[in-house]
Enzyme design. Structure first.
Site, PDB file in Angstrom:
ATOM      1  N   ARG A  98     -10.658  30.356  60.219  1.00 19.87           N
ATOM      2  CA  ARG A  98     -10.853  29.461  59.066  1.00 19.87           C
ATOM      3  C   ARG A  98     -12.305  29.462  58.597  1.00 19.87           C
ATOM      4  O   ARG A  98     -12.576  29.421  57.399  1.00 19.87           O
ATOM      5  CB  ARG A  98     -10.389  28.040  59.415  1.00 19.87           C
TER       6      ARG A  98
ATOM      7  N   ARG B 298     -11.276  16.531  66.498  1.00 26.53           N
ATOM      8  CA  ARG B 298     -10.594  15.810  65.411  1.00 26.53           C
ATOM      9  C   ARG B 298      -9.194  15.358  65.820  1.00 26.53           C
ATOM     10  O   ARG B 298      -8.426  16.123  66.381  1.00 26.53           O
ATOM     11  CB  ARG B 298     -10.497  16.752  64.210  1.00 26.53           C
TER      12      ARG B 298
ATOM     13  N   ARG C 193      -4.203  18.433  65.134  1.00 29.90           N
ATOM     14  CA  ARG C 193      -3.578  19.423  64.253  1.00 29.90           C
ATOM     15  C   ARG C 193      -3.422  20.754  64.978  1.00 29.90           C
ATOM     16  O   ARG C 193      -4.346  21.195  65.648  1.00 29.90           O
ATOM     17  CB  ARG C 193      -4.450  19.637  63.013  1.00 29.90           C
TER      18      ARG C 193
ATOM     19  N   LYS D 157     -15.004  16.509  54.407  1.00 25.98           N
ATOM     20  CA  LYS D 157     -14.462  16.289  53.052  1.00 25.98           C
ATOM     21  C   LYS D 157     -13.353  15.234  53.084  1.00 25.98           C
ATOM     22  O   LYS D 157     -13.319  14.337  52.264  1.00 25.98           O
ATOM     23  CB  LYS D 157     -13.871  17.595  52.477  1.00 25.98           C
TER      24      LYS D 157
ATOM     25  N   ARG E  24     -10.252  26.820  46.766  1.00 26.18           N
ATOM     26  CA  ARG E  24     -10.746  27.488  47.965  1.00 26.18           C
ATOM     27  C   ARG E  24     -11.081  28.950  47.712  1.00 26.18           C
ATOM     28  O   ARG E  24     -11.530  29.632  48.625  1.00 26.18           O
ATOM     29  CB  ARG E  24      -9.668  27.412  49.042  1.00 26.18           C
TER      30      ARG E  24
HETATM   31  P1  ADP Z   1      -9.643  22.227  56.722  1.00 25.70           P
HETATM   32  O1  ADP Z   1     -10.488  21.894  55.535  1.00 25.70           O
HETATM   33  O2  ADP Z   1     -10.032  21.496  57.940  1.00 25.70           O
HETATM   34  O3  ADP Z   1      -9.500  23.707  56.985  1.00 25.70           O
HETATM   35  P2  ADP Z   1      -7.185  21.622  55.244  1.00 25.70           P
HETATM   36  O4  ADP Z   1      -6.311  20.512  55.634  1.00 25.70           O
HETATM   37  O5  ADP Z   1      -7.931  21.514  53.970  1.00 25.70           O
HETATM   38  O6  ADP Z   1      -8.175  21.754  56.477  1.00 25.70           O
HETATM   39  O7  ADP Z   1      -6.378  23.002  55.190  1.00 25.70           O
HETATM   40  C1  ADP Z   1      -5.535  23.416  56.236  1.00 25.70           C
HETATM   41  C2  ADP Z   1      -4.903  24.768  55.890  1.00 25.70           C
HETATM   42  O8  ADP Z   1      -4.059  24.614  54.725  1.00 25.70           O
HETATM   43  C3  ADP Z   1      -5.864  25.876  55.525  1.00 25.70           C
HETATM   44  O9  ADP Z   1      -6.368  26.566  56.664  1.00 25.70           O
HETATM   45  C4  ADP Z   1      -4.978  26.779  54.637  1.00 25.70           C
HETATM   46  O10 ADP Z   1      -4.100  27.573  55.414  1.00 25.70           O
HETATM   47  C5  ADP Z   1      -4.129  25.758  53.884  1.00 25.70           C
HETATM   48  N1  ADP Z   1      -4.770  25.375  52.595  1.00 25.70           N
HETATM   49  C6  ADP Z   1      -5.262  24.156  52.282  1.00 25.70           C
HETATM   50  N2  ADP Z   1      -5.770  24.148  51.022  1.00 25.70           N
HETATM   51  C7  ADP Z   1      -5.594  25.399  50.534  1.00 25.70           C
HETATM   52  C8  ADP Z   1      -5.911  26.047  49.310  1.00 25.70           C
HETATM   53  N3  ADP Z   1      -6.535  25.401  48.312  1.00 25.70           N
HETATM   54  N4  ADP Z   1      -5.578  27.364  49.164  1.00 25.70           N
HETATM   55  C9  ADP Z   1      -4.961  28.035  50.138  1.00 25.70           C
HETATM   56  N5  ADP Z   1      -4.637  27.496  51.340  1.00 25.70           N
HETATM   57  C10 ADP Z   1      -4.955  26.192  51.535  1.00 25.70           C
END
Ligand code: ADP
Length: 250
Positions: free
Chosen positions: A175, A127, A164, A13, A88
């Site tokens: 996750r 990554r 990360r 994404k 999410r």
């Molecule tokens: P990825 O898609 O690789 O898991 P992100 O950078 O989108 O990575 O998200 C990293 C972390 O940030 C998630 O595991 C969560 O803890 C938090 N996070 C990101 N977006 C949201 C969201 N919309 N709602 C709740 N937590 C979020």
């Protein structure tokens, strides 16, 4: 266009949202990036979010919705946006619909990026992100070198890559489980609204990009950035191609 990219962690994404931001001058809104920026800045919001992020759980809706409401209120998103990592869960999706209805800017399309689980785990462990410009690379795609032989556009030096902290084996399992339990129900939610399209998001990045553009109905011959370029000598400054757009800081 107002777009949501839906998909598991590692489905690409962020990579595709960054590309769309650059090619189409459409802001990428990544809640992951916004939260990591808050953590790095040491704000109280960042402190509250950190424990959930480190554990691979979702950050509280109240925090995430606050961040999103603020971001969607900014002027640059009036011409469209690509949401990456948000919504999410169902509560966030319902809240998003309400916010956008209030702004009179409903979603145009939600694209589900489908990738096999084994491939997701492989991608996440490989990554790496540039600390300076935020571009995401994968050591497997670059033969173990990390970043290709190019300079970071921000620092004019080599990309400074880091991994990360939540891209470790244990957190990744959590996750992926959170994705299955909380995020996947959004597929049916958006299908029910007639907004869902799916693409196979495996294979070379350029191929995924072509499939995504086709799903979005984007024609390669009419890139927005080119159509909006002002005539030579025009007084108005050219619209920045993604400058000023928050970048991923993975
Ligand atoms: P990825 O898609 O690789 O898991 P992100 O950078 O989108 O990575 O998200 C990293 C972390 O940030 C998630 O595991 C969560 O803890 C938090 N996070 C990101 N977006 C949201 C969201 N919309 N709602 C709740 N937590 C979020």
């Amino acid at each position: 266009m107002r777009i949501v990219l839906l998909g598991a962690p590692g489905s690409g994404k962020g990579t595709q949202a960054q590309r769309l931001a650059q090619e189409r001058a459409t802001p990428q809104i990544s809640t992951g990036d916004l939260l990591r920026a808050a953590v790095a800045a040491g704000t109280s919001l960042g402190t509250q979010a950190k424990a959930a992020m480190d554990a691979g759980r979702l950050v509280d809706d109240a925090i995430v919705l606050g961040i999103i409401a603020e971001r969607l209120g900014a002027a640059d998103v009036r011409q469209g946006f690509v949401l990456d990592g948000f919504p999410r869960n169902l509560e966030q999706a319902v809240a998003l619909n309400a916010m956008l209805a209030k702004l009179g800017q409903p979603l145009d399309v939600v694209v589900l990026m489908e990738v096999d689980r084994a491939e997701l785990v492989r991608r996440i462990s490989g990554r790496r992100t540039c600390r300076d410009c935020g571009r995401v690379f994968n050591v497997s795609a670059t033969g173990g070198a990390g970043a290709p032989d190019e300079l970071c556009p921000k620092e004019s030096g080599p990309h400074r890559l880091y991994q990360r902290p939540d891209d470790n084996e244990h957190t990744v399992t959590e996750r992926l489980k959170v994705y299955e339990d909380k995020t996947k129900p959004l597929v049916e939610f958006y299908r029910g609204q007639g907004l869902l399209r799916s693409i196979k998001a495996e294979g070379p990045i350029v191929e995924v990009a072509k499939r995504l553009d086709a799903a979005l109905g984007i024609s390669k011959r009419t890139p927005v950035a080119r159509r909006h370029r002002p005539p030579a000598g025009a007084l108005s400054a050219p619209r920045a191609r993604n400058r000023g757009t928050p970048k991923r800081s993975r």
